[in-house]
Design a protein around this motif. Sequence first.
Motif, PDB file in Angstrom:
ATOM      1  N   LYS A 154       3.779  16.766 -21.962  1.00 32.14           N
ATOM      2  CA  LYS A 154       3.699  17.714 -20.861  1.00 32.14           C
ATOM      3  C   LYS A 154       2.259  17.947 -20.433  1.00 32.14           C
ATOM      4  N   GLY A 155       2.015  17.826 -19.121  1.00 25.96           N
ATOM      5  CA  GLY A 155       0.685  18.036 -18.570  1.00 25.96           C
ATOM      6  C   GLY A 155      -0.191  16.802 -18.543  1.00 25.96           C
ATOM      7  N   VAL A 156       0.316  15.650 -19.012  1.00 21.60           N
ATOM      8  CA  VAL A 156      -0.486  14.432 -19.056  1.00 21.60           C
ATOM      9  C   VAL A 156      -0.921  14.021 -17.650  1.00 21.60           C
ATOM     10  N   LYS A 157      -2.124  13.489 -17.544  1.00 22.03           N
ATOM     11  CA  LYS A 157      -2.602  12.983 -16.253  1.00 22.03           C
ATOM     12  C   LYS A 157      -1.920  11.655 -15.970  1.00 22.03           C
ATOM     13  N   VAL A 158      -1.274  11.553 -14.809  1.00 16.82           N
ATOM     14  CA  VAL A 158      -0.555  10.349 -14.396  1.00 16.82           C
ATOM     15  C   VAL A 158      -1.203   9.822 -13.126  1.00 16.82           C
ATOM     16  N   VAL A 159      -1.658   8.580 -13.175  1.00 17.96           N
ATOM     17  CA  VAL A 159      -2.253   7.937 -12.008  1.00 17.96           C
ATOM     18  C   VAL A 159      -1.302   6.825 -11.572  1.00 17.96           C
ATOM     19  N   TYR A 160      -0.683   7.008 -10.424  1.00 24.06           N
ATOM     20  CA  TYR A 160       0.341   6.081  -9.947  1.00 24.06           C
ATOM     21  C   TYR A 160      -0.210   5.203  -8.836  1.00 24.06           C
ATOM     22  N   ALA A 161      -0.038   3.893  -9.012  1.00 21.27           N
ATOM     23  CA  ALA A 161      -0.487   2.930  -8.004  1.00 21.27           C
ATOM     24  C   ALA A 161       0.581   2.781  -6.939  1.00 21.27           C
ATOM     25  N   SER A 162       0.385   3.464  -5.815  1.00 20.96           N
ATOM     26  CA  SER A 162       1.269   3.302  -4.678  1.00 20.96           C
ATOM     27  C   SER A 162       0.637   2.319  -3.703  1.00 20.96           C
ATOM     28  N   SER A 163       1.063   2.342  -2.461  1.00 22.50           N
ATOM     29  CA  SER A 163       0.655   1.295  -1.519  1.00 22.50           C
ATOM     30  C   SER A 163       0.724   1.821  -0.097  1.00 22.50           C
ATOM     31  N   THR A 164      -0.069   1.235   0.772  1.00 22.32           N
ATOM     32  CA  THR A 164       0.036   1.558   2.191  1.00 22.32           C
ATOM     33  C   THR A 164       1.341   1.015   2.780  1.00 22.32           C
ATOM     34  N   ALA A 165       2.108   0.253   1.995  1.00 21.35           N
ATOM     35  CA  ALA A 165       3.418  -0.221   2.449  1.00 21.35           C
ATOM     36  C   ALA A 165       4.418   0.926   2.600  1.00 21.35           C
ATOM     37  N   ILE A 166       4.066   2.137   2.154  1.00 17.33           N
ATOM     38  CA  ILE A 166       4.961   3.278   2.372  1.00 17.33           C
ATOM     39  C   ILE A 166       4.990   3.665   3.851  1.00 17.33           C
ATOM     40  N   TYR A 167       4.004   3.179   4.611  1.00 20.86           N
ATOM     41  CA  TYR A 167       3.985   3.447   6.045  1.00 20.86           C
ATOM     42  C   TYR A 167       4.722   2.338   6.794  1.00 20.86           C
ATOM     43  N   GLY A 168       5.193   2.673   7.973  1.00 19.05           N
ATOM     44  CA  GLY A 168       5.815   1.691   8.849  1.00 19.05           C
ATOM     45  C   GLY A 168       5.652   2.144  10.286  1.00 19.05           C
ATOM     46  N   GLN A 169       5.878   1.237  11.193  1.00 18.04           N
ATOM     47  CA  GLN A 169       5.722   1.555  12.609  1.00 18.04           C
ATOM     48  C   GLN A 169       6.882   2.432  13.102  1.00 18.04           C
TER      49      GLN A 169
ATOM     50  N   LEU B 264       4.111  10.956   8.268  1.00 19.47           N
ATOM     51  CA  LEU B 264       5.408  10.734   7.645  1.00 19.47           C
ATOM     52  C   LEU B 264       5.572   9.272   7.245  1.00 19.47           C
ATOM     53  N   PRO B 265       5.865   8.983   5.964  1.00 19.19           N
ATOM     54  CA  PRO B 265       6.146   7.600   5.563  1.00 19.19           C
ATOM     55  C   PRO B 265       7.463   7.112   6.170  1.00 19.19           C
ATOM     56  N   THR B 266       7.422   5.949   6.782  1.00 16.96           N
ATOM     57  CA  THR B 266       8.641   5.317   7.312  1.00 16.96           C
ATOM     58  C   THR B 266       8.632   3.848   6.895  1.00 16.96           C
ATOM     59  N   PRO B 267       8.771   3.574   5.593  1.00 17.46           N
ATOM     60  CA  PRO B 267       8.639   2.193   5.109  1.00 17.46           C
ATOM     61  C   PRO B 267       9.683   1.269   5.719  1.00 17.46           C
ATOM     62  N   SER B 268       9.253   0.038   5.984  1.00 19.82           N
ATOM     63  CA  SER B 268      10.168  -0.962   6.545  1.00 19.82           C
ATOM     64  C   SER B 268      10.396  -2.099   5.566  1.00 19.82           C
ATOM     65  N   SER B 269      10.240  -1.813   4.276  1.00 19.92           N
ATOM     66  CA  SER B 269      10.506  -2.797   3.225  1.00 19.92           C
ATOM     67  C   SER B 269      11.076  -2.075   2.017  1.00 19.92           C
ATOM     68  N   SER B 270      11.784  -2.808   1.172  1.00 17.69           N
ATOM     69  CA  SER B 270      12.296  -2.214  -0.071  1.00 17.69           C
ATOM     70  C   SER B 270      11.144  -1.754  -0.956  1.00 17.69           C
ATOM     71  N   TYR B 271      10.071  -2.531  -1.005  1.00 19.24           N
ATOM     72  CA  TYR B 271       8.902  -2.193  -1.814  1.00 19.24           C
ATOM     73  C   TYR B 271       8.323  -0.848  -1.382  1.00 19.24           C
ATOM     74  N   GLY B 272       8.100  -0.689  -0.069  1.00 16.89           N
ATOM     75  CA  GLY B 272       7.555   0.565   0.429  1.00 16.89           C
ATOM     76  C   GLY B 272       8.492   1.734   0.185  1.00 16.89           C
ATOM     77  N   THR B 273       9.789   1.491   0.301  1.00 17.32           N
ATOM     78  CA  THR B 273      10.780   2.536   0.047  1.00 17.32           C
ATOM     79  C   THR B 273      10.743   2.976  -1.402  1.00 17.32           C
TER      80      THR B 273
END
Length: 316
Positions: free
Chosen positions: A108-123, A134-143
């Motif tokens: 509990k309380g551990v520092k978590v650094v998560y590698a996300s991606s700009t793929a969470i965005y979409g047009q 607002l994230p609007t991913p257009s791939s399964s990876y981004g989702t």
Amino acid sequence: MKIAITGAGGFVGQLLAEHLLNADHEVLLIDIFEPPVPSKASSKSSLATCIKADLFSDSNSVIPSDLDAIYIFHGIMSAGSEADFDLGYRVNLHSTLNLLETLRNKCKGVKVVYASSTAIYGQPLPQWPSESTLPTPSSSYGTQKSMIEYAINDFSRRGYINGFTLRFPTISVRPGKPTQAASSWMSGMFREPLQGLPSSLPCADDFEAWLCSPRILVQNLLHVLTLQRDSLPSHMRQINLPGITASVKEMLEALETVGGRQAVDLVKREQPTREIKDMLDSWPIRFDVTKAMDLGFKRDEQFVDAVRDFKDSLDE
């Protein structure tokens, strides 16, 4: 500090582990295969524990209760997630949720650094998207990445973890072998020609990408360890890491500057699949990184420096 890295056998995991070990941290390297101790940190191998584990089923047995921080890097990359829907969700979503549940119960309380991606965005997108876009991913990876972002926000809000989500630009130039990322060519077009090998280029000269060098990335990954919990709102833990925008034309000019015309001649044009083209075209190419800069993160000055860094590593 006692720090774990998942996906530790990959390029980013190995690069970070090298720096953490050489700074005398105790590091747990976790991957689906037993990851090696980075060669440039071999003198600190006594501080490393290398663990083979499937985090979908094994997270509770491999995560110690006295962990200070964890970097979550494991995953199936963008093109791989599109090619295998079930595997992408198993690894990118469900295994990470299982890991977060283990951390909630044991650390509990551990520092978590998560590698996300700009793929969470979409047009469609504004010209300078930020963390409030607002994230609007257009791939399964981004989702899948977006889903974990929201989970980290909620776990942090509840005080179970101290989460920081870093949305990576495309990292170039990556050494090693090509990956399953749709952006893999953004390293391959330098990595192979600078070693006298041919490479493929699936985009026109006017295609632009948001890029970051490995050197700056690792500086920013280490910087997160210095950030306090209250540096971000408890329910909004996302940070767009700084990058630099470069066109294919500028990438080729950087390659010629560092490797000469003979390197450029090894880059061969090819047509991408419709799925890959649509994915690449959906990614934003410029960002408002005011939040990251205010928090002390760094950015590259010019892309050619990343190509020089890779060439220097070859010379070493």
